[in-house]
Design an enzyme around this catalytic site. Structure first.
Site, PDB file in Angstrom:
ATOM      1  N   ARG A 123       0.832  -1.374   0.019  1.00  0.00           N
ATOM      2  CA  ARG A 123      -0.018   0.020   0.072  1.00  0.00           C
ATOM      3  C   ARG A 123       0.725   1.233   0.204  1.00  0.00           C
ATOM      4  O   ARG A 123       0.317   2.424   0.268  1.00  0.00           O
ATOM      5  CB  ARG A 123      -1.039  -0.092   1.077  1.00  0.00           C
ATOM      6  N   LYS A 144       4.157  11.709 -10.771  1.00  0.00           N
ATOM      7  CA  LYS A 144       3.324  10.887 -11.785  1.00  0.00           C
ATOM      8  C   LYS A 144       4.156   9.688 -11.822  1.00  0.00           C
ATOM      9  O   LYS A 144       5.204   9.602 -12.437  1.00  0.00           O
ATOM     10  CB  LYS A 144       3.098  11.798 -13.113  1.00  0.00           C
ATOM     11  N   GLU A 186      12.180  18.298 -23.739  1.00  0.00           N
ATOM     12  CA  GLU A 186      11.582  18.685 -22.363  1.00  0.00           C
ATOM     13  C   GLU A 186      11.882  19.858 -21.844  1.00  0.00           C
ATOM     14  O   GLU A 186      11.350  20.588 -21.402  1.00  0.00           O
ATOM     15  CB  GLU A 186      11.550  17.434 -21.592  1.00  0.00           C
ATOM     16  N   LYS A 228       9.208  23.101 -13.667  1.00  0.00           N
ATOM     17  CA  LYS A 228       8.392  21.659 -13.460  1.00  0.00           C
ATOM     18  C   LYS A 228       7.873  21.943 -11.991  1.00  0.00           C
ATOM     19  O   LYS A 228       6.495  21.727 -11.814  1.00  0.00           O
ATOM     20  CB  LYS A 228       9.059  20.504 -13.556  1.00  0.00           C
ATOM     21  N   GLU A 238      -3.206  17.713 -10.821  1.00  0.00           N
ATOM     22  CA  GLU A 238      -3.634  18.250 -12.398  1.00  0.00           C
ATOM     23  C   GLU A 238      -4.972  18.436 -12.146  1.00  0.00           C
ATOM     24  O   GLU A 238      -5.942  17.825 -13.012  1.00  0.00           O
ATOM     25  CB  GLU A 238      -3.240  17.139 -13.077  1.00  0.00           C
ATOM     26  N   ARG A 242      -1.315  22.125 -14.146  1.00  0.00           N
ATOM     27  CA  ARG A 242      -0.589  21.208 -14.496  1.00  0.00           C
ATOM     28  C   ARG A 242      -0.709  20.866 -15.811  1.00  0.00           C
ATOM     29  O   ARG A 242       0.241  20.323 -16.442  1.00  0.00           O
ATOM     30  CB  ARG A 242      -0.578  20.117 -13.360  1.00  0.00           C
ATOM     31  N   ASN A 246       1.646  19.249 -20.597  1.00  0.00           N
ATOM     32  CA  ASN A 246       1.441  18.353 -21.686  1.00  0.00           C
ATOM     33  C   ASN A 246       1.521  19.178 -22.959  1.00  0.00           C
ATOM     34  O   ASN A 246       1.271  18.715 -23.935  1.00  0.00           O
ATOM     35  CB  ASN A 246      -0.200  17.933 -21.696  1.00  0.00           C
ATOM     36  N   HIS A 249       2.353  17.273 -26.078  1.00  0.00           N
ATOM     37  CA  HIS A 249       2.303  15.827 -25.810  1.00  0.00           C
ATOM     38  C   HIS A 249       1.060  15.174 -26.425  1.00  0.00           C
ATOM     39  O   HIS A 249       1.027  14.066 -26.669  1.00  0.00           O
ATOM     40  CB  HIS A 249       2.164  15.599 -24.370  1.00  0.00           C
ATOM     41  N   HIS A 253       2.253  11.905 -28.022  1.00  0.00           N
ATOM     42  CA  HIS A 253       1.716  10.603 -27.601  1.00  0.00           C
ATOM     43  C   HIS A 253       1.251   9.668 -28.895  1.00  0.00           C
ATOM     44  O   HIS A 253       1.448   8.612 -29.238  1.00  0.00           O
ATOM     45  CB  HIS A 253       0.617  10.501 -26.665  1.00  0.00           C
ATOM     46  N   HIS A 266      10.208   9.156 -26.898  1.00  0.00           N
ATOM     47  CA  HIS A 266       9.347  10.139 -26.463  1.00  0.00           C
ATOM     48  C   HIS A 266       9.811  11.652 -26.656  1.00  0.00           C
ATOM     49  O   HIS A 266       9.048  12.386 -27.365  1.00  0.00           O
ATOM     50  CB  HIS A 266       9.264   9.855 -24.755  1.00  0.00           C
TER      51      HIS A 266
HETATM   52  N1  LIG Z   1       6.312  10.872 -14.820  1.00  0.00           N
HETATM   53  C1  LIG Z   1       6.456  12.042 -15.606  1.00  0.00           C
HETATM   54  O1  LIG Z   1       6.214  12.966 -15.226  1.00  0.00           O
HETATM   55  C2  LIG Z   1       7.243  11.700 -17.067  1.00  0.00           C
HETATM   56  C3  LIG Z   1       7.581  12.712 -18.020  1.00  0.00           C
HETATM   57  C4  LIG Z   1       8.163  12.795 -18.904  1.00  0.00           C
HETATM   58  C5  LIG Z   1       8.322  11.541 -19.332  1.00  0.00           C
HETATM   59  N2  LIG Z   1       8.150  10.328 -18.748  1.00  0.00           N
HETATM   60  C6  LIG Z   1       8.331   9.028 -19.245  1.00  0.00           C
HETATM   61  O2  LIG Z   1       9.848   8.878 -19.303  1.00  0.00           O
HETATM   62  C7  LIG Z   1       9.811   7.815 -20.228  1.00  0.00           C
HETATM   63  C8  LIG Z   1      11.254   8.355 -21.136  1.00  0.00           C
HETATM   64  O3  LIG Z   1      12.340   8.304 -20.251  1.00  0.00           O
HETATM   65  P1  LIG Z   1      13.838   8.421 -20.840  1.00  0.00           P
HETATM   66  O4  LIG Z   1      13.916   9.190 -22.190  1.00  0.00           O
HETATM   67  O5  LIG Z   1      14.640   8.995 -19.778  1.00  0.00           O
HETATM   68  O6  LIG Z   1      13.796   6.887 -21.250  1.00  0.00           O
HETATM   69  P2  LIG Z   1      14.611   5.635 -20.714  1.00  0.00           P
HETATM   70  O7  LIG Z   1      14.439   5.387 -19.266  1.00  0.00           O
HETATM   71  O8  LIG Z   1      14.135   4.386 -21.595  1.00  0.00           O
HETATM   72  O9  LIG Z   1      16.162   5.871 -21.113  1.00  0.00           O
HETATM   73  C9  LIG Z   1      16.551   5.959 -22.383  1.00  0.00           C
HETATM   74  C10 LIG Z   1      17.696   4.942 -22.662  1.00  0.00           C
HETATM   75  O10 LIG Z   1      18.905   5.394 -22.278  1.00  0.00           O
HETATM   76  C11 LIG Z   1      19.433   4.334 -21.557  1.00  0.00           C
HETATM   77  N3  LIG Z   1      20.244   5.012 -20.060  1.00  0.00           N
HETATM   78  C12 LIG Z   1      19.781   5.469 -19.226  1.00  0.00           C
HETATM   79  N4  LIG Z   1      20.652   6.255 -18.544  1.00  0.00           N
HETATM   80  C13 LIG Z   1      21.767   6.063 -19.309  1.00  0.00           C
HETATM   81  C14 LIG Z   1      23.074   6.792 -19.008  1.00  0.00           C
HETATM   82  N5  LIG Z   1      23.444   7.459 -18.074  1.00  0.00           N
HETATM   83  N6  LIG Z   1      24.068   6.112 -19.899  1.00  0.00           N
HETATM   84  C15 LIG Z   1      23.842   5.170 -21.089  1.00  0.00           C
HETATM   85  N7  LIG Z   1      22.615   5.087 -21.156  1.00  0.00           N
HETATM   86  C16 LIG Z   1      21.555   5.197 -20.645  1.00  0.00           C
HETATM   87  C17 LIG Z   1      18.308   3.512 -20.994  1.00  0.00           C
HETATM   88  O11 LIG Z   1      18.664   2.075 -20.800  1.00  0.00           O
HETATM   89  C18 LIG Z   1      17.453   3.380 -22.150  1.00  0.00           C
HETATM   90  O12 LIG Z   1      17.957   2.483 -23.060  1.00  0.00           O
HETATM   91  C19 LIG Z   1       8.729   7.637 -21.177  1.00  0.00           C
HETATM   92  O13 LIG Z   1       7.981   6.331 -20.777  1.00  0.00           O
HETATM   93  C20 LIG Z   1       7.740   8.685 -20.568  1.00  0.00           C
HETATM   94  O14 LIG Z   1       6.381   8.356 -20.666  1.00  0.00           O
HETATM   95  C21 LIG Z   1       7.577  10.361 -17.353  1.00  0.00           C
HETATM   96 ZN   LIG Z   2       6.974  14.310 -21.779  1.00  0.00          ZN
END
Ligand SMILES: NC(=O)c1ccc[n+]([C@@H]2O[C@H](COP(=O)([O-])OP(=O)(O)OC[C@H]3O[C@@H](n4cnc5c(N)ncnc54)[C@H](O)[C@@H]3O)[C@@H](O)[C@H]2O)c1
Ligand SMILES: [Zn+2]
Length: 364
Positions: A123, A144, A186, A228, A238, A242, A246, A249, A253, A266
């Site tokens: 939980r 989030k 971003e 942010k 949101e 907030r 988006n 996005h 998306h 992304h």
């Molecule tokens: N929660 C939120 O508010 C929010 C906001 C924006 C994006 N997101 C989410 O974030 C995700 C995308 O995140 P991302 O772009 O970080 O992707 P990711 O976590 O997949 O990382 C991208 C790639 O880089 C590699 N990697 C990570 N750190 C590394 C490093 N230091 N050196 C070498 N390789 C490395 C990972 O293994 C992966 O292959 C999406 O799923 C998106 O929906 C969430």
């Molecule tokens: Zn995003």
């Protein structure tokens, strides 16, 4: 090293940004009341594990923490219920209880997955974000957390704030160039939302930023996190404001979904989505005059080696259907009036969106 606070009453937490700050992990945990009496599970992916897991584990063990690790596969596919279940299995096997802590070591995928696991395990237990991608300046702040469903992104999730975000910018050195660019989509989004000054600064230092030069990269992450966190502090769950996060996005998306999370990551999808949002703002007569937002946004995205044009193979009508699905039936857009000011627009005429998507295929 820079520090800022996400101000959310009893859920407030610090974000610490700087080269080498991971060294401070044990002290920062203790400052947050997380002591070696509490078991720790590090959740990471297979790329990041190879690079940084031993280091993080070593730092914790030297300070007396009992920690184990769960390694998920890298990439968006890890954001699935099956992987959540595997984390729970690892947590149970390691004997984590309600006082234990999950550390998310990785990019946005790991932050979202591990954070969601923490929000549901027994939980809800505490978690800490140790971001290793540039994009994670966005995902690690704001609470989030989610996994995807085959029918759409982030459809199973929660709001669960971390206890700490410790952002060691030296980990970015191993990031592939394409992921660096994606992260800047971003950062640029945050500038378009609130700050023409930050937007110009990014433009001016694009080269140094792409090379991850200090202090520029630390400053960009700090500013992005600050924008942010101010938006999140004003509207944690949101109910209104907030939603501006988006920006780009709704289009982004749909691009991600229609390319089966394959050809665009992304950040790249958001980049094209930002251009789409400016085009739609213009089409609806929202842009303030005199307006050079289209030219400046296209130009800054290109400087950060991001895509700006929709490939001809995308079917605009199919995209509109996907966007409606993403937004539970209604077309809602965040549209820039100018750099630093946006408006949320509901119920946009579908034919206009289709026209904009056709124009998006012509952007140079
Ligand atoms: N929660 C939120 O508010 C929010 C906001 C924006 C994006 N997101 C989410 O974030 C995700 C995308 O995140 P991302 O772009 O970080 O992707 P990711 O976590 O997949 O990382 C991208 C790639 O880089 C590699 N990697 C990570 N750190 C590394 C490093 N230091 N050196 C070498 N390789 C490395 C990972 O293994 C992966 O292959 C999406 O799923 C998106 O929906 C969430
Ligand atoms: Zn995003």
């Amino acid at each position: 090293m820079k520090r800022l606070l996400v101000d959310l009453d009893e859920r407030s937490y610090p974000i610490i940004v700087g080269q080498g700050v991971l060294q401070q992990l044990p002290t920062e945990l203790m400052d947050r009341g997380i002591t070696p009496k509490q078991k720790v599970l590090i959740v990471t992916d297979d790329h990041v594990a190879e690079l940084y897991l031993r280091k993080v584990q070593g730092l914790l063990e030297q300070s007396g923490y009992v920690c184990s690790a769960h390694i998920a596969p890298s990439g968006e596919k890890a954001k699935a219920l099956s992987h959540l279940e595997e984390i729970v299995t690892s947590a149970l096997a390691a004997g984590l209880d309600r006082n234990s802590v999950i550390l998310a070591l990785g990019g946005g995928v790991i932050g979202d997955l591990a954070g969601f696991a923490a929000s549901t395990y027994m939980r809800g237990i505490s978690f800490v974000q140790l971001p290793t991608t540039l994009l994670a300046h966005d995902s690690s702040v704001g609470g989030k957390v989610a996994v995807n469903h085959p029918m759409g992104k982030n459809l199973i999730g929660a709001f669960h704030q971390p206890s700490l975000v410790l952002y060691d910018t030296s980990t970015l050195a191993s990031l592939p160039q394409r992921e660096v660019s994606a992260g800047f989509a971003e950062v640029i989004k945050h500038a378009i939302l609130t700050s023409p000054t930050f937007f110009s600064w990014l433009n001016e230092h694009a080269e140094a930023l792409m090379e991850l030069k200090s202090p520029y990269i630390d400053e960009a992450i700090y500013q992005g996190c600050q924008i942010k966190s101010q938006i999140v502090a004003a509207d944690e769950q949101e109910h209104g404001l907030r939603a501006v996060l988006n920006l780009g996005h709704t289009f982004g998306h749909a691009i991600e979904a229609l390319s089966q999370y394959g050809s665009f990551n992304h950040g790249e999808a958001v980049s094209i989505g930002l251009v789409a949002a400016v085009l739609l703002a213009k089409q609806l007569g929202l842009a303030t005059e005199p307006d050079n937002s289209l030219a400046s946004i296209v130009s800054i995205l290109k400087r950060f080696k991001l895509p700006v044009r929709l490939p001809g193979s995308f079917d605009p009508e199919e995209m509109v259907e996907t966007m409606k699905h993403d937004k539970k039936g209604k077309l809602v857009f965040v549209l820039p009036k100018t750099i630093g000011q946006v408006e949320i627009v509901k119920d946009v005429n579908e034919a206009i969106v289709v026209q904009v998507l056709e124009k998006l295929k012509e952007v140079e």
